[in-house]
Design an enzyme around this catalytic site. Structure first.
Site, PDB file in Angstrom:
ATOM      1  N   GLY A  36       0.849  -1.038  -0.060  1.00  0.00           N
ATOM      2  CA  GLY A  36       0.057   0.031   0.099  1.00  0.00           C
ATOM      3  C   GLY A  36       0.917   1.113   0.124  1.00  0.00           C
ATOM      4  CG  HIS A  37       3.293   2.225   3.457  1.00  0.00           C
ATOM      5  ND1 HIS A  37       2.957   0.988   4.098  1.00  0.00           N
ATOM      6  CD2 HIS A  37       2.630   3.135   4.131  1.00  0.00           C
ATOM      7  CE1 HIS A  37       2.807   1.214   5.308  1.00  0.00           C
ATOM      8  NE2 HIS A  37       2.316   2.617   5.334  1.00  0.00           N
ATOM      9  NE  ARG A 187      -2.787   0.183  14.424  1.00  0.00           N
ATOM     10  CZ  ARG A 187      -2.815   1.576  14.238  1.00  0.00           C
ATOM     11  NH1 ARG A 187      -3.342   1.782  13.010  1.00  0.00           N
ATOM     12  NH2 ARG A 187      -2.555   2.454  15.167  1.00  0.00           N
TER      13      ARG A 187
END
Ligand code: AMP
Length: 284
Positions: A36-37, A187
């Site tokens: 995602g990053h 997370r």
């Protein structure tokens, strides 16, 4: 690629780039980077001459009962990834560098921060906007990249930039998911295999809601109910919130007339996960 942890050196590096006429992209993160990053960094690399990735687990956006201490960190792995993706600088300050003394000035986030995660995480968005403002003032980027995964954060940062006249373009980036549908998140590292499997109920429930919206369902209660029933079918999942809000104001809607954000937060064990989708009304 350089890694810098002090504000003065980061400022100097960027100032020198600016003198040479380079454009600067900033990707603010809390590290423990995943695909995602990576999608944000890749976009920034395409659109700017120089890219700064900030890695900072910001203490002031965590409530005392939250996971600040155990938030996953791996600067070496993050820096390998940033290098591979073509970033030019990692800015990874310590908490002491960012907050050397008690701070008396914070960004005050009004109604956009009242619902969704803002209602559940007191002071969270003030903490986010404060650190993002500090990063904007330190790096002074031309563009900054934020994921739709944190839809409320994206909306609040966009509005902050408008309200406080930051001369920075906020670039939204779509949610990146695992092949299973689970939205990528640092997370997710907290989850056991069993919990990860249970967490799939989140994206599945949102897919069902999207399907019913596409079939023309307009009753907000019914759509929320579809999501609720689906999530409740998974014994390890506990709903924190299910909200359907106006995409601009983030106020809950009773009728679906404008573009909406359908957002959920769900606990899988002790891990709180968020996910969402945007539904745009077709206009002639
Ligand atoms: P974080 O490190 O969780 O603070 O996230 C840093 C940035 O990456 C934020 O703008 C997030 O919205 C974005 N981000 C995190 N997860 C994803 C994802 N699965 N897809 C796209 N962007 C993401």
């Amino acid at each position: 690629m350089k890694t810098i942890s002090d504000i003065k050196s980061a400022r100097n590096t960027v100032q020198n780039w600016k003198k040479d006429g380079y454009t600067i992209g900033l990707v603010p993160t809390m590290g423990f980077l995943h695909d995602g990053h990576a999608s944000l960094i890749e976009k920034a690399v395409k659109e700017n001459d120089k890219v700064v990735v900030s890695i900072f687990v910001n203490p002031i956006q965590f409530a005392p009962n939250e996971d600040f201490d155990k938030y996953p960190r791996d600067l070496q792995k993050d820096s390998d990834l940033c290098k591979k993706l073509g970033a030019d600088l990692i800015f990874a300050p310590t908490a002491n560098e960012m907050y050397p003394s008690k701070i008396y000035t914070k960004v005050d986030v009004q109604s956009l921060g009242d619902n969704l995660c803002g209602a559940k995480r007191q002071g969270h968005f003030s903490g986010v906007c404060t650190v993002v403002s500090k990063l904007f003032n330190i790096i002074k980027p031309d563009k900054a990249y934020f994921g739709q995964k944190d839809a409320q954060q994206l909306a609040i940062v966009k509005k902050m930039v408008e309200d406080l006249n930051f001369d920075i373009e906020i670039v939204p980036c779509k949610i990146i998911r695992e092949p299973s549908g689970l939205a990528m998140s640092s997370r997710n590292a907290y989850l056991t295999d069993l919990q990860k499997n249970s967490a799939l109920i989140i994206s599945k429930s949102l897919n069902e809601a999207l399907k019913s919206l596409k079939f023309g369902e307009q009753n907000v209660g019914k759509i929320k109910n579809i999501i609720e029933q689906k999530i409740k079918s998974e014994p390890l999942a506990k709903i924190d919130y299910i909200e359907i809000v106006d995409l601009q104001s983030l106020e809950p809607v009773t009728k679906i007339q404008n573009d909406i954000l359908v957002a959920v937060a769900v606990f899988i064990g002790k891990t709180r996960l968020i996910d969402n989708f945007v539904f745009k009304m077709e206009r002639e």
